[in-house]
Design a protein around this motif. Structure first.
Motif, PDB file in Angstrom:
ATOM      1  N   PRO A 134       0.817  -1.221   0.000  1.00  9.00           N
ATOM      2  CA  PRO A 134       0.000   0.000   0.000  1.00  9.00           C
ATOM      3  C   PRO A 134       0.851   1.271   0.000  1.00  9.00           C
ATOM      4  CG  PRO A 134      -0.087  -1.089   2.132  1.00  9.00           C
ATOM      5  CD  PRO A 134       0.655  -1.999   1.225  1.00  9.00           C
ATOM      6  N   VAL A 135       0.365   2.277  -0.732  1.00  7.64           N
ATOM      7  CA  VAL A 135       1.068   3.562  -0.798  1.00  7.64           C
ATOM      8  C   VAL A 135       0.397   4.513   0.186  1.00  7.64           C
ATOM      9  CG1 VAL A 135       1.690   5.516  -2.265  1.00  7.64           C
ATOM     10  CG2 VAL A 135       1.612   3.217  -3.226  1.00  7.64           C
ATOM     11  N   PRO A 136       1.148   5.053   1.156  1.00  8.12           N
ATOM     12  CA  PRO A 136       0.524   5.986   2.099  1.00  8.12           C
ATOM     13  C   PRO A 136       0.087   7.267   1.398  1.00  8.12           C
ATOM     14  CG  PRO A 136       2.893   5.950   2.422  1.00  8.12           C
ATOM     15  CD  PRO A 136       2.582   4.886   1.422  1.00  8.12           C
TER      16      PRO A 136
ATOM     17  N   LEU B  70      -2.527  13.005   2.068  1.00  7.31           N
ATOM     18  CA  LEU B  70      -3.476  14.030   1.635  1.00  7.31           C
ATOM     19  C   LEU B  70      -4.773  13.388   1.130  1.00  7.31           C
ATOM     20  CD1 LEU B  70      -0.888  16.224  -0.266  1.00  7.31           C
ATOM     21  CD2 LEU B  70      -1.813  16.684   1.977  1.00  7.31           C
TER      22      LEU B  70
ATOM     23  N   LEU C 174      -8.229  15.401   1.158  1.00  8.47           N
ATOM     24  CA  LEU C 174      -8.222  16.482   0.166  1.00  8.47           C
ATOM     25  C   LEU C 174      -8.339  15.911  -1.247  1.00  8.47           C
ATOM     26  CD1 LEU C 174      -7.977  19.538  -0.150  1.00  8.47           C
ATOM     27  CD2 LEU C 174      -5.501  19.287  -0.111  1.00  8.47           C
ATOM     28  N   ASP C 175      -7.668  14.781  -1.478  1.00 11.05           N
ATOM     29  CA  ASP C 175      -7.765  14.106  -2.775  1.00 11.05           C
ATOM     30  C   ASP C 175      -9.206  13.691  -3.063  1.00 11.05           C
ATOM     31  OD1 ASP C 175      -5.470  14.085  -4.261  1.00 11.05           O
ATOM     32  OD2 ASP C 175      -4.561  12.445  -3.132  1.00 11.05           O
TER      33      ASP C 175
ATOM     34  N   LEU D 276     -11.320  16.721  -3.978  1.00  6.96           N
ATOM     35  CA  LEU D 276     -11.032  17.183  -5.338  1.00  6.96           C
ATOM     36  C   LEU D 276     -11.519  16.174  -6.372  1.00  6.96           C
ATOM     37  CD1 LEU D 276      -7.476  18.627  -4.735  1.00  6.96           C
ATOM     38  CD2 LEU D 276      -9.519  19.908  -5.298  1.00  6.96           C
TER      39      LEU D 276
ATOM     40  N   TRP E 172     -13.765  17.176  -9.434  1.00  2.00           N
ATOM     41  CA  TRP E 172     -13.340  16.888 -10.802  1.00  2.00           C
ATOM     42  C   TRP E 172     -13.153  15.379 -10.934  1.00  2.00           C
ATOM     43  CZ3 TRP E 172     -10.704  21.206  -8.546  1.00  2.00           C
ATOM     44  CH2 TRP E 172     -11.058  22.420  -9.125  1.00  2.00           C
ATOM     45  N   PRO E 173     -14.116  14.664 -11.489  1.00  2.00           N
ATOM     46  CA  PRO E 173     -13.980  13.211 -11.621  1.00  2.00           C
ATOM     47  C   PRO E 173     -12.710  12.859 -12.397  1.00  2.00           C
ATOM     48  CG  PRO E 173     -16.198  13.895 -12.181  1.00  2.00           C
ATOM     49  CD  PRO E 173     -15.398  15.145 -12.004  1.00  2.00           C
ATOM     50  N   GLY E 174     -12.010  11.830 -11.893  1.00  2.00           N
ATOM     51  CA  GLY E 174     -10.765  11.433 -12.548  1.00  2.00           C
ATOM     52  C   GLY E 174      -9.562  12.059 -11.892  1.00  2.00           C
ATOM     53  N   GLY E 175      -9.780  12.818 -10.833  1.00  2.00           N
ATOM     54  CA  GLY E 175      -8.668  13.509 -10.196  1.00  2.00           C
ATOM     55  C   GLY E 175      -7.952  12.697  -9.148  1.00  2.00           C
TER      56      GLY E 175
ATOM     57  N   THR F 159      -5.505  10.056  -7.261  1.00  3.60           N
ATOM     58  CA  THR F 159      -4.148   9.554  -7.499  1.00  3.60           C
ATOM     59  C   THR F 159      -3.937   8.327  -6.657  1.00  3.60           C
ATOM     60  OG1 THR F 159      -3.372  10.985  -5.735  1.00  3.60           O
ATOM     61  CG2 THR F 159      -3.106  11.795  -7.975  1.00  3.60           C
ATOM     62  N   LYS F 160      -2.965   7.530  -7.079  1.00  5.92           N
ATOM     63  CA  LYS F 160      -2.679   6.335  -6.296  1.00  5.92           C
ATOM     64  C   LYS F 160      -1.847   6.719  -5.092  1.00  5.92           C
ATOM     65  CE  LYS F 160      -0.768   1.754  -6.398  1.00  5.92           C
ATOM     66  NZ  LYS F 160       0.202   0.850  -6.916  1.00  5.92           N
TER      67      LYS F 160
END
Lengths: 369, 75
Positions: free
Chosen positions: B53-55, B58, B61-62, B65, B69-72, B74-75
């Motif tokens: 897993p990637v910590p 944020l 907040l992700d 957002l 904005w759909p598609g915003g 991040t992994k």
């Protein structure tokens, strides 16, 4: 010792950073046929921020960016901010390594493990980052001639396959897709230029920052605009969005009397060169910010572990080609918002306030931060 | 076997790198060793753990957002 980069070399470094690893991806794909509008909107939105960053650097003339931030925030908050940028720069470096190794594996070396390719890049990056910003800028200056020659030759050979009807009708689906395409471009690669402000130790003149960042960014953005629009006009708007590497695919279609073909391999080389410069910039920024955050004068001893960390890191953040496509074409993320907008704008506002107060104290005499 | 190879490689690179420094203040050596150990640990974890897993510090907040904005995401 401060490393001063000539304006022209600095400008080329900025251009190669912007073009960098973005060249082969479907940038602004969500805009569809209106990709050119998305580019123009993204450039128009980014340009004021580049001017703000250049103004900030100009206000900090004679100091490194980290020293300037310390003057604004004080010692410990500025070190905390630098540490955050270390994470951001290192993560971006990992993503670029992942992009380039996945690309090479997908198009030319399918059975070679990605670790081998990232290790090869890593060794070169350690060498150039330890050399410093002057070596990196000189390398960019030399390689930019190769990259630009290849790209414009490819563009010239593609012109007879361009169908300008692919750009019509203009804004058939309204302004929404244009904005989405522009946001994709803002996130990757335009606003990533914020990292460059951490790597320059200083410039020759006070207004050099404007001469380096503004034309450097505009030339890079123009190259991407031309290459992506050409690629879309060759492939068609629908296909442009579904290919992982649309520019690579469109250049594969160049065929001059069955004599001059397979030019996509040369474009792949320019992609590798651009990616190398971008990885080096990211790792240089990570090393410099970490050295500052930990209170060291020299950053070179940190380069090797940080670069070696990108090899597993590139597989940690992105594991598949689909994730690469997603990372290259996402619209906006919290890190974008924080590192690329919130921090730089707050630096700028504080710097202006500080300069205004100093100006008042010195009866209107022009001063720096 | 691979884990041993990774450890030996990191030790070898670290030893040669430190040996080439003109001076070796303990603060620099300590920071260097910690970072090399972290890089080696990450290499071994990537090798041994599937889908590490990637910590995402944020995350909230992700998410906000991402809704705007759909598609915003991040992994």
């Amino acid at each position: 010792m401060k490393e001063i980069v000539p304006d022209k070399q600095g400008m080329v470094l900025v251009t190669l950073f912007v073009v960098g690893n973005t060249l082969v991806f479907a940038l602004g794909g969500r805009a569809g046929p209106d990709i050119w509008l998305a580019f123009l909107v993204a450039i128009a939105v980014t340009a004021p921020f580049i001017l703000i960053f250049a103004r900030l650097t100009s206000l900090m003339h004679g100091k490194t960016f980290a020293d300037g931030v310390e003057m604004l925030f004080g010692k410990w908050p500025s070190r905390a901010v630098a540490l955050l940028y270390t994470g951001y720069a290192w993560r971006l470096g990992c993503l670029v390594v992942s992009h380039v190794t996945h690309f090479i594996q997908a198009v030319s070396l399918p059975t070679t493990p990605q670790t081998v390719m990232s290790l090869a890049f890593g060794v070169l990056v350690i060498w150039i980052v330890k050399g410093g910003i002057e070596v990196l800028a000189r390398f960019s200056s030399v390689m930019s001639r190769v990259v630009l020659t290849v790209l414009f030759s490819a563009f010239a050979l593609l012109i007879n396959r361009v169908d300008l009807g692919q750009f019509l009708p203009v804004m058939y689906n309204g302004f929404g897709p244009v904005m989405e395409g522009a946001l994709q471009l803002l996130d990757f690669p335009f606003m990533e230029t914020v990292l460059l402000f951490w790597i320059f130790d200083g410039f020759k003149k006070k207004d050099s920052a404007y001469r380096v960042f503004v034309p450097g960014f505009l030339v890079g953005a123009l190259i991407l605009l031309i290459m992506d629009c050409t690629s879309l006009a060759v492939l068609g708007a629908d296909r442009y969005g579904i290919f992982y590497f649309p520019i690579y695919t469109s250049i594969a279609r160049i065929d001059v009397s069955t004599f001059l073909t397979r030019l996509e391999a040369i474009v792949a080389v320019t992609f590798a060169v651009g990616s190398f410069v971008k990885i080096a910039v990211c790792l240089l920024a990570a090393s410099k910010t970490l050295a500052y955050a930990l209170g060291f004068d020299d950053y070179r001893f940190l380069v090797t572990p940080l670069v070696l960390g990108t090899i597993p890191g590139s597989r940690w953040f992105i594991a598949t080609s689909m994730e690469i496509e997603a990372s290259a074409t996402k619209t906006i993320s919290a890190s974008t918002f924080l590192y690329q907008l919130v921090f730089p704008i707050s630096f700028w506002i504080l710097a202006e306030i500080r300069m205004y107060l100093r100006k008042g104290n010195k009866a209107g005499k022009q001063t720096d931060v | 076997m691979m884990i041993a190879l990774i450890l030996v490689s990191f030790i070898a690179v670290g030893t040669v790198d430190i040996w080439r420094w003109p001076r070796r203040p303990w603060q620099k050596v300590a920071v260097y060793l910690v970072l090399m150990a972290a890089a080696a640990a990450l290499s071994i974890l990537i090798l041994t753990v599937d889908d590490l897993p990637v910590p995402n510090v944020l995350g909230p907040l992700d998410e906000l957002l991402g809704e705007l904005w759909p598609g915003g995401e991040t992994k």
